[in-house]
Write an enzyme that holds these catalytic residues in place. Structure first.
Site, mmCIF file in Angstrom:
data_model
loop_
_atom_site.group_PDB
_atom_site.id
_atom_site.type_symbol
_atom_site.label_atom_id
_atom_site.label_comp_id
_atom_site.label_asym_id
_atom_site.label_seq_id
_atom_site.Cartn_x
_atom_site.Cartn_y
_atom_site.Cartn_z
ATOM 1 N N GLU A 162 0.830 -1.202 0.000
ATOM 2 C CA GLU A 162 0.000 0.000 0.000
ATOM 3 C C GLU A 162 0.865 1.254 0.000
ATOM 4 O O GLU A 162 1.927 1.286 0.617
ATOM 5 C CB GLU A 162 -0.879 0.023 1.253
ATOM 6 C CG GLU A 162 -1.830 -1.130 1.305
ATOM 7 C CD GLU A 162 -2.649 -1.149 2.581
ATOM 8 O OE1 GLU A 162 -2.646 -0.141 3.319
ATOM 9 O OE2 GLU A 162 -3.289 -2.171 2.834
ATOM 10 N N CYS A 208 3.378 8.340 1.355
ATOM 11 C CA CYS A 208 3.698 7.391 2.419
ATOM 12 C C CYS A 208 4.016 6.052 1.768
ATOM 13 O O CYS A 208 3.162 5.475 1.095
ATOM 14 C CB CYS A 208 2.505 7.276 3.364
ATOM 15 S SG CYS A 208 2.709 6.021 4.638
ATOM 16 N N CYS A 262 4.546 -7.457 7.854
ATOM 17 C CA CYS A 262 5.426 -6.982 8.923
ATOM 18 C C CYS A 262 5.473 -8.049 9.994
ATOM 19 O O CYS A 262 4.492 -8.751 10.219
ATOM 20 C CB CYS A 262 4.866 -5.683 9.517
ATOM 21 S SG CYS A 262 5.947 -4.909 10.750
ATOM 22 N N CYS A 279 2.490 -5.493 16.292
ATOM 23 C CA CYS A 279 1.768 -4.480 17.075
ATOM 24 C C CYS A 279 0.263 -4.804 17.059
ATOM 25 O O CYS A 279 -0.307 -5.089 16.011
ATOM 26 C CB CYS A 279 2.013 -3.087 16.513
ATOM 27 S SG CYS A 279 3.742 -2.582 16.561
ATOM 28 N N CYS A 288 -2.311 -2.829 14.699
ATOM 29 C CA CYS A 288 -1.926 -2.580 13.306
ATOM 30 C C CYS A 288 -2.362 -3.695 12.368
ATOM 31 O O CYS A 288 -2.132 -4.876 12.639
ATOM 32 C CB CYS A 288 -0.409 -2.400 13.246
ATOM 33 S SG CYS A 288 0.202 -2.100 11.579
ATOM 34 N N GLY A 300 5.278 -2.295 7.038
ATOM 35 C CA GLY A 300 6.625 -2.793 7.289
ATOM 36 C C GLY A 300 7.413 -1.958 8.273
ATOM 37 O O GLY A 300 7.046 -0.836 8.606
ATOM 38 N N GLU A 301 8.497 -2.544 8.754
ATOM 39 C CA GLU A 301 9.398 -1.868 9.697
ATOM 40 C C GLU A 301 10.713 -1.559 8.951
ATOM 41 O O GLU A 301 11.468 -2.475 8.617
ATOM 42 C CB GLU A 301 9.643 -2.791 10.904
ATOM 43 C CG GLU A 301 10.794 -2.398 11.802
ATOM 44 C CD GLU A 301 10.727 -0.953 12.306
ATOM 45 O OE1 GLU A 301 9.650 -0.485 12.694
ATOM 46 O OE2 GLU A 301 11.793 -0.285 12.282
ATOM 47 N N SER A 343 9.849 6.122 10.140
ATOM 48 C CA SER A 343 9.196 5.732 11.385
ATOM 49 C C SER A 343 9.582 4.314 11.781
ATOM 50 O O SER A 343 9.550 3.400 10.963
ATOM 51 C CB SER A 343 7.677 5.830 11.203
ATOM 52 O OG SER A 343 7.013 5.549 12.410
ATOM 53 N N SER A 389 7.491 5.140 17.153
ATOM 54 C CA SER A 389 6.137 4.759 17.568
ATOM 55 C C SER A 389 6.195 4.318 19.013
ATOM 56 O O SER A 389 6.589 3.201 19.314
ATOM 57 C CB SER A 389 5.629 3.627 16.677
ATOM 58 O OG SER A 389 5.642 4.058 15.332
ATOM 59 N N LEU A 390 5.825 5.220 19.892
ATOM 60 C CA LEU A 390 5.957 4.959 21.329
ATOM 61 C C LEU A 390 4.675 4.323 21.865
ATOM 62 O O LEU A 390 4.688 3.226 22.397
ATOM 63 C CB LEU A 390 6.295 6.274 22.047
ATOM 64 C CG LEU A 390 6.651 6.180 23.525
ATOM 65 C CD1 LEU A 390 7.836 5.246 23.758
ATOM 66 C CD2 LEU A 390 6.963 7.578 24.085
ATOM 67 N N HIS A 391 3.580 5.027 21.740
ATOM 68 C CA HIS A 391 2.233 4.519 22.030
ATOM 69 C C HIS A 391 1.932 4.176 23.486
ATOM 70 O O HIS A 391 0.773 3.904 23.821
ATOM 71 C CB HIS A 391 1.878 3.302 21.167
ATOM 72 C CG HIS A 391 1.955 3.554 19.682
ATOM 73 N ND1 HIS A 391 1.505 4.718 19.108
ATOM 74 C CD2 HIS A 391 2.422 2.798 18.668
ATOM 75 C CE1 HIS A 391 1.701 4.652 17.795
ATOM 76 N NE2 HIS A 391 2.257 3.515 17.505
ATOM 77 N N ASN A 426 -6.714 4.378 14.417
ATOM 78 C CA ASN A 426 -7.607 3.952 13.348
ATOM 79 C C ASN A 426 -8.160 2.590 13.723
ATOM 80 O O ASN A 426 -7.394 1.671 13.992
ATOM 81 C CB ASN A 426 -6.836 3.836 12.025
ATOM 82 C CG ASN A 426 -6.724 5.163 11.323
ATOM 83 O OD1 ASN A 426 -7.717 5.801 10.999
ATOM 84 N ND2 ASN A 426 -5.496 5.595 11.099
ATOM 85 N N CYS A 437 -2.655 1.995 7.972
ATOM 86 C CA CYS A 437 -1.699 0.916 7.767
ATOM 87 C C CYS A 437 -2.254 -0.481 7.489
ATOM 88 O O CYS A 437 -2.836 -1.109 8.350
ATOM 89 C CB CYS A 437 -0.914 0.858 9.083
ATOM 90 S SG CYS A 437 0.797 0.614 8.867
HETATM 91 N N1 SAH Z 1 6.979 0.005 11.448
HETATM 92 C C1 SAH Z 1 7.078 1.431 11.536
HETATM 93 C C2 SAH Z 1 6.418 2.170 10.382
HETATM 94 C C3 SAH Z 1 5.083 1.696 9.905
HETATM 95 S S1 SAH Z 1 3.661 2.004 10.900
HETATM 96 C C4 SAH Z 1 6.545 1.904 12.852
HETATM 97 O O1 SAH Z 1 6.018 1.096 13.600
HETATM 98 O O2 SAH Z 1 6.687 3.072 13.177
HETATM 99 C C5 SAH Z 1 3.415 3.749 10.798
HETATM 100 C C6 SAH Z 1 2.716 4.318 12.002
HETATM 101 O O3 SAH Z 1 1.327 3.949 12.014
HETATM 102 C C7 SAH Z 1 3.288 3.821 13.323
HETATM 103 O O4 SAH Z 1 3.373 4.881 14.232
HETATM 104 C C8 SAH Z 1 2.245 2.807 13.755
HETATM 105 O O5 SAH Z 1 2.318 2.547 15.106
HETATM 106 C C9 SAH Z 1 0.987 3.507 13.292
HETATM 107 N N2 SAH Z 1 -0.199 2.668 13.221
HETATM 108 C C10 SAH Z 1 -0.318 1.380 12.845
HETATM 109 N N3 SAH Z 1 -1.583 0.969 12.927
HETATM 110 C C11 SAH Z 1 -2.300 2.011 13.362
HETATM 111 C C12 SAH Z 1 -3.666 2.214 13.655
HETATM 112 N N4 SAH Z 1 -4.571 1.242 13.525
HETATM 113 N N5 SAH Z 1 -4.036 3.446 14.068
HETATM 114 C C13 SAH Z 1 -3.142 4.437 14.225
HETATM 115 N N6 SAH Z 1 -1.855 4.317 13.964
HETATM 116 C C14 SAH Z 1 -1.425 3.104 13.551
#
Ligand code: SAH
Length: 344
Positions: free
Chosen positions: A93, A106, A113, A117, A120, A160-161, A192, A215-217, A291, A334
């Protein structure tokens, strides 16, 4: 003989490859121009090359392109989401967003991946394979070709990472900022990571002017591990230390992504912990109402909670923004589009 991936080559590599075929060096410049300035997807488009040379190129090289499998245009904001088909039938995508300052793309760095997470969609069925540098690059070229837009910004925030595919990610960055290519400014690029600490240190050594997003979260190990398995390997303290070291090495501020999930990480207690964790750091905090992905069952924070979370951090002097949701009507989050198209 395996055909060589020509779009992953910079001009010096291309010059060498062209010489090895017994061709004059200036042909490399012409080919480079076609590939990286004009976005040619086929050698037959290279009309200032003799037909015989084009056929030699066909025999020795392959241009990894992206074919449009699906394309969704947001009615709200014009964001376009692509599902691209790669040469081996895999899908990735890519999203085109229009901002006041220009067009941003993007890009994905892997098919699937393996980071796992919980929120995701990209990781739901695991990793399939890495993308070559050319395949990351050709996402940008394919978007430009399809829309006529001149892309000025790139975010490596798709599927992907990037640090799980480090060499190709870095080669992509070199190619897209190459003066013989799109010549993007490093300052217009964000990468990211979910927190692959060794990748942060490797990147710090390169001292690039791009923006590192992390991506801390979650502000503590218990919560972060429950959302992001990668935290078991590189816990919060190690990750934050790596970010501080990154800033010390590059003078660049780190951008933290924090997806707000209702009742999970959006409490006042979490805001307090986050503020304590990041205190004194040169950083930016990007809050994203999560999302919603059907399979995860997670819900996004209420607008009220998002506001409160933001205000708490802003009041303590943090640079904090709530990400504008683009393309909410077209599964722009994502991995959602690939998932709805590929039966896995
Ligand atoms: N692997 C990398 C880059 C891809 S994800 C990373 O983890 O940063 C890009 C961003 O989208 C990351 O911050 C990820 O945590 C976030 N993301 C993934 N799924 C999501 C969702 N359902 N809602 C909001 N952000 C999301």
């Amino acid at each position: 003989m395996m055909k060589q991936d020509i779009l992953s080559m910079d001009l010096p590599a291309l010059t060498e490859a062209v010489r090895a075929l017994g061709q004059p060096a200036y042909r490399a410049g012409q080919i480079c121009q076609w590939l990286h300035k004009n976005g040619a997807a086929d050698f037959d488009e290279m009309t200032n090359l003799p037909k015989t040379l084009r056929s030699v190129l066909h025999d020795n090289f392959v241009i990894f392109g992206c074919a449009i499998e699906k394309k969704l245009i947001s009615e709200y904001d014009g964001t376009i989401k692509y599902l691209f088909r790669l040469h081996d039938g895999e899908f990735v995508e890519t999203v085109l967003m229009k901002y006041k300052y220009g067009y941003s793309v993007c890009v994905s760095s892997q098919v699937g991946c393996r980071m796992g997470c919980k929120f995701c969609a990209s990781t739901l069925s695991g990793a399939v394979r890495n993308l070559a540098a050319s395949e990351i690059l050709s996402q940008v070229y394919a978007v430009q070709r399809d829309t006529g837009a001149r892309v000025s910004h790139v975010v490596m925030m798709g599927m992907g990472e990037p640090f799980d595919n480090y060499d190709n990610a870095l080669r992509f960055l070199a190619l897209i900022t190459d003066e013989n290519g799109l010549n993007l400014s490093m300052r217009h690029i964000s990468l990211s990571t979910c927190g692959v600490v060794p990748g942060i240190y490797r990147l710090a050594e390169r001292n690039l002017q791009l923006t590192l997003s992390v991506s801390l979260h979650a502000p503590n190990d218990a919560l972060r591990t429950s959302m992001m398995p990668v935290n078991r390997k590189w816990p919060v303290a190690e990750l934050i230390k790596a970010c501080k070291d990154y800033t010390a090495a590059t003078s660049r501020r780190v951008s933290f992504e924090y997806a707000l999930v209702k009742g999970v990480n959006d409490t006042p207690e979490c805001a307090r912990e986050l503020a304590a964790l990041l205190k004194g750091m040169l950083c930016h905090i990007n809050l994203i109402p999560v999302n919603e992905v059907a399979e995860t069952g997670l819900k996004k924070s209420t607008a009220e909670n998002v506001k409160r979370f933001e205000a708490y951090l802003a009041d303590r002097g943090f640079a904090v923004t709530v990400r504008r949701t683009l393309g909410a009507d077209i599964n722009a989050a994502c991995g959602q589009l690939r998932r709805s198209s590929v039966k896995t």
